[in-house]
Design a protein around this motif. Structure first.
Motif, mmCIF file in Angstrom:
data_model
loop_
_atom_site.group_PDB
_atom_site.id
_atom_site.type_symbol
_atom_site.label_atom_id
_atom_site.label_comp_id
_atom_site.label_asym_id
_atom_site.label_seq_id
_atom_site.Cartn_x
_atom_site.Cartn_y
_atom_site.Cartn_z
ATOM 1 N N TRP A 78 -5.344 10.687 1.098
ATOM 2 C CA TRP A 78 -5.824 10.109 -0.248
ATOM 3 C C TRP A 78 -4.987 9.117 -0.921
ATOM 4 C CZ3 TRP A 78 -10.076 8.480 -2.922
ATOM 5 C CH2 TRP A 78 -10.826 9.000 -2.655
ATOM 6 N N LYS A 79 -3.860 9.225 -0.942
ATOM 7 C CA LYS A 79 -2.592 8.315 -1.105
ATOM 8 C C LYS A 79 -3.103 7.347 0.075
ATOM 9 C CE LYS A 79 0.335 11.489 -3.255
ATOM 10 N NZ LYS A 79 2.422 11.748 -3.120
ATOM 11 N N ARG A 80 -2.658 7.684 1.091
ATOM 12 C CA ARG A 80 -3.200 6.369 2.421
ATOM 13 C C ARG A 80 -4.567 5.736 1.552
ATOM 14 N NH1 ARG A 80 -1.390 10.488 6.076
ATOM 15 N NH2 ARG A 80 0.348 10.163 7.438
ATOM 16 N N THR A 81 -5.682 6.261 1.434
ATOM 17 C CA THR A 81 -6.732 5.504 1.320
ATOM 18 C C THR A 81 -6.352 4.390 -0.504
ATOM 19 O OG1 THR A 81 -7.924 7.328 1.905
ATOM 20 C CG2 THR A 81 -9.070 5.562 0.114
ATOM 21 N N ILE A 82 -5.496 5.286 -1.721
ATOM 22 C CA ILE A 82 -5.413 4.285 -2.318
ATOM 23 C C ILE A 82 -4.940 3.422 -2.321
ATOM 24 C CG2 ILE A 82 -4.159 4.817 -4.834
ATOM 25 C CD1 ILE A 82 -4.933 7.723 -4.932
ATOM 26 N N PHE A 83 -3.495 3.372 -1.232
ATOM 27 C CA PHE A 83 -2.169 2.602 -1.035
ATOM 28 C C PHE A 83 -3.102 1.388 -0.527
ATOM 29 C CE2 PHE A 83 0.196 0.220 2.157
ATOM 30 C CZ PHE A 83 1.538 0.148 1.366
ATOM 31 N N LEU A 84 -4.396 1.241 0.513
ATOM 32 C CA LEU A 84 -5.167 0.072 1.363
ATOM 33 C C LEU A 84 -5.815 0.091 -0.224
ATOM 34 C CD1 LEU A 84 -5.802 1.732 3.890
ATOM 35 C CD2 LEU A 84 -4.356 -0.179 4.139
ATOM 36 N N LEU A 85 -6.293 0.698 -0.775
ATOM 37 C CA LEU A 85 -6.854 -0.172 -2.238
ATOM 38 C C LEU A 85 -6.424 -1.328 -3.300
ATOM 39 C CD1 LEU A 85 -9.359 3.168 -3.333
ATOM 40 C CD2 LEU A 85 -10.202 0.741 -2.072
ATOM 41 N N GLN A 86 -5.547 -0.157 -3.135
ATOM 42 C CA GLN A 86 -3.990 -1.074 -4.251
ATOM 43 C C GLN A 86 -3.592 -2.761 -4.003
ATOM 44 O OE1 GLN A 86 -3.702 -0.325 -7.372
ATOM 45 N NE2 GLN A 86 -2.421 -1.549 -8.367
ATOM 46 N N ALA A 87 -3.014 -1.936 -2.638
ATOM 47 C CA ALA A 87 -2.337 -3.567 -1.562
ATOM 48 C C ALA A 87 -3.608 -4.414 -1.309
ATOM 49 C CB ALA A 87 -0.969 -2.361 -0.630
ATOM 50 N N ASP A 88 -4.275 -4.113 -0.485
ATOM 51 C CA ASP A 88 -5.300 -4.575 -0.466
ATOM 52 C C ASP A 88 -5.305 -5.313 0.995
ATOM 53 O OD1 ASP A 88 -7.913 -6.063 0.632
ATOM 54 O OD2 ASP A 88 -7.830 -7.665 -1.014
ATOM 55 N N LEU A 89 -4.145 -4.818 1.842
ATOM 56 C CA LEU A 89 -3.450 -5.099 3.306
ATOM 57 C C LEU A 89 -4.298 -5.070 4.857
ATOM 58 C CD1 LEU A 89 0.155 -3.532 1.975
ATOM 59 C CD2 LEU A 89 -0.385 -5.722 1.633
ATOM 60 N N ASN A 90 -3.980 -5.830 5.132
ATOM 61 C CA ASN A 90 -4.934 -5.781 6.410
ATOM 62 C C ASN A 90 -4.344 -4.924 7.645
ATOM 63 O OD1 ASN A 90 -7.086 -6.844 8.198
ATOM 64 N ND2 ASN A 90 -5.710 -8.414 8.807
ATOM 65 N N MET A 91 -4.429 -4.012 6.743
ATOM 66 C CA MET A 91 -3.259 -2.366 7.619
ATOM 67 C C MET A 91 -4.484 -1.262 8.034
ATOM 68 S SD MET A 91 -0.195 -0.752 5.783
ATOM 69 C CE MET A 91 0.269 -0.846 6.533
ATOM 70 N N LYS A 92 -4.461 -1.279 8.683
ATOM 71 C CA LYS A 92 -5.076 0.757 9.023
ATOM 72 C C LYS A 92 -4.263 1.768 8.828
ATOM 73 C CE LYS A 92 -7.268 -0.437 13.375
ATOM 74 N NZ LYS A 92 -7.299 -1.091 14.712
ATOM 75 N N ALA A 93 -5.063 2.998 8.076
ATOM 76 C CA ALA A 93 -4.536 4.018 7.550
ATOM 77 C C ALA A 93 -3.573 4.595 8.106
ATOM 78 C CB ALA A 93 -5.025 4.879 6.943
ATOM 79 N N ALA A 94 -3.394 4.055 9.851
ATOM 80 C CA ALA A 94 -2.578 5.473 10.663
ATOM 81 C C ALA A 94 -1.531 4.788 10.715
ATOM 82 C CB ALA A 94 -3.258 5.130 12.430
ATOM 83 N N GLU A 95 -0.771 3.441 10.438
ATOM 84 C CA GLU A 95 0.124 2.944 10.097
ATOM 85 C C GLU A 95 0.911 3.121 9.335
ATOM 86 O OE1 GLU A 95 -1.055 -1.622 10.113
ATOM 87 O OE2 GLU A 95 -2.229 -1.155 12.052
ATOM 88 N N ILE A 96 0.344 3.777 8.505
ATOM 89 C CA ILE A 96 1.244 4.036 7.436
ATOM 90 C C ILE A 96 1.875 5.828 7.471
ATOM 91 C CG2 ILE A 96 1.110 4.478 4.450
ATOM 92 C CD1 ILE A 96 -1.153 2.913 4.613
ATOM 93 N N GLU A 97 2.747 5.705 7.427
ATOM 94 C CA GLU A 97 3.160 7.220 7.793
ATOM 95 C C GLU A 97 4.211 7.861 6.366
ATOM 96 O OE1 GLU A 97 5.544 8.080 10.593
ATOM 97 O OE2 GLU A 97 5.049 6.360 11.545
ATOM 98 N N HIS A 98 3.833 9.261 7.043
ATOM 99 C CA HIS A 98 3.490 10.261 5.949
ATOM 100 C C HIS A 98 4.824 9.958 5.141
ATOM 101 C CE1 HIS A 98 4.058 14.100 4.375
ATOM 102 N NE2 HIS A 98 2.757 14.343 4.854
ATOM 103 N N ASP A 99 5.455 10.810 5.655
ATOM 104 C CA ASP A 99 6.739 10.058 4.723
ATOM 105 C C ASP A 99 6.974 9.166 3.465
ATOM 106 O OD1 ASP A 99 7.345 12.914 5.652
ATOM 107 O OD2 ASP A 99 9.096 12.220 6.708
ATOM 108 N N ASN A 100 6.721 7.849 4.148
ATOM 109 C CA ASN A 100 6.270 6.598 3.095
ATOM 110 C C ASN A 100 5.693 6.302 2.127
ATOM 111 O OD1 ASN A 100 8.974 5.935 4.822
ATOM 112 N ND2 ASN A 100 7.150 4.141 5.772
ATOM 113 N N ILE A 101 4.456 7.661 2.314
ATOM 114 C CA ILE A 101 3.374 7.416 1.442
ATOM 115 C C ILE A 101 3.311 8.281 0.659
ATOM 116 C CG2 ILE A 101 1.776 9.030 2.133
ATOM 117 C CD1 ILE A 101 0.549 5.919 1.666
ATOM 118 N N HIS A 102 4.746 9.078 0.717
ATOM 119 C CA HIS A 102 4.958 9.822 -0.296
ATOM 120 C C HIS A 102 5.790 9.098 -1.637
ATOM 121 C CE1 HIS A 102 1.657 13.298 -0.107
ATOM 122 N NE2 HIS A 102 2.271 13.181 1.416
ATOM 123 N N ARG A 103 6.796 8.131 -1.087
ATOM 124 C CA ARG A 103 7.393 7.856 -1.268
ATOM 125 C C ARG A 103 7.482 6.251 -2.605
ATOM 126 N NH1 ARG A 103 11.020 10.208 2.264
ATOM 127 N NH2 ARG A 103 11.018 8.572 3.757
#
Length: 262
Positions: free
Chosen positions: A54-79
């Motif tokens: 869900w944090k990955r989803t929020i990150f992508l919604l907020q940042a509107d980046l042209n990237m995939k959820a799998a590219e966002i590292e687990h540890d990074n998404i919590h920081r």
């Protein structure tokens, strides 16, 4: 489905006298709430209920980046600083967001969530849990203080039932204490058991792009997800007294979110 869940929740809140008038939001609850302004979403984080995705989803919604959820590292998404907690805003703003944004929380069968937390945190090499917490548990329940064997599920359960519910780590703290659903009117009550369907429902409500979907990524991808059958295997290791105490600890989660205690 949503009406049924909300009606069950409301009747239990009333019956168990869990409704309270509040002058301001409890800090610990506000600390679990994440805000996404672009689509006016507030998400309550319940660990072990798909919160990293869900944090990955929020990150992508907020940042509107042209990237995939799998590219966002687990540890990074919590920081990441992109996702803001409600506590980072003054009280007046918090209330404004709570009144105007779509509020969402997801739940999971309490016993399955507990087993998932044990497998994820105590059986893997995460320094805080596999060393600090594990050493605290060993010191409490082992005669041999130098024993370095992994913490057993029985020891983990004994450790949890010695604590006050409010003092528990967020990965196994009762869900109703994390999100206070009796006093925050959540617009969507999702469940891990219907995660895909409920997540798509949330994304539709907030007007997310049609290309946006909830990702079903798993941190330790080589392992099976914790299921009802795996949960049963772990609970067979416990005594009836331990099971009784653990069910009592999560009793309100069972009632409020309509999970079977069998």
């Amino acid at each position: 489905i949503q009406n049924d869940r909300k009606n069950t929740l409301a009747s239990v809140c009333l019956e168990k006298n869990l409704l309270k008038s509040r002058s301001k939001l409890d800090f610990h609850v506000a600390n679990q709430l994440f805000v996404e302004h672009k689509h006016k979403l507030i998400y309550c984080e319940v660990p072990k209920v798909g919160c990293s995705n869900w944090k990955r989803t929020i990150f992508l919604l907020q940042a509107d980046l042209n990237m995939k959820a799998a590219e966002i590292e687990h540890d990074n998404i919590h920081r990441t600083s992109v996702i803001k907690k409600l506590t980072s805003y003054p009280p007046a703003k918090q209330e404004e967001f709570l009144s105007n944004y779509t509020k969402v929380m997801f739940t999971r069968h309490p016993l399955e969530r507990l087993v998932s937390a044990y497998r994820d945190k105590l059986l893997h090499s995460e320094p805080f849990y596999s060393i600090t917490v594990a050493n605290e548990i060993r010191a409490m329940f082992r005669k041999n203080k130098n024993s370095s064997e992994k913490v057993s599920f029985q020891e983990f359960v004994n450790f949890i039932i010695t604590k006050q519910p409010n003092a528990l780590d967020i990965h196994w703290k009762p869900m109703f204490l994390l999100c206070d659903p009796c006093n925050i009117q959540y617009d969507v009550l999702g469940k891990y058991e219907t995660l895909g369907l409920d997540s798509e429902h949330v994304l539709k409500i907030i007007g997310a792009p049609e290309s946006m979907h909830y990702p079903s990524l798993k941190r330790y991808s080589s392992e099976k997800r914790t299921t009802g059958d795996i949960t049963l295997e772990y609970f067979r290791q416990l005594s009836s007294e331990q099971i009784e105490k653990i069910k009592k600890l999560y009793q309100l989660d069972f009632f409020l979110f309509n999970y079977s205690m069998k």
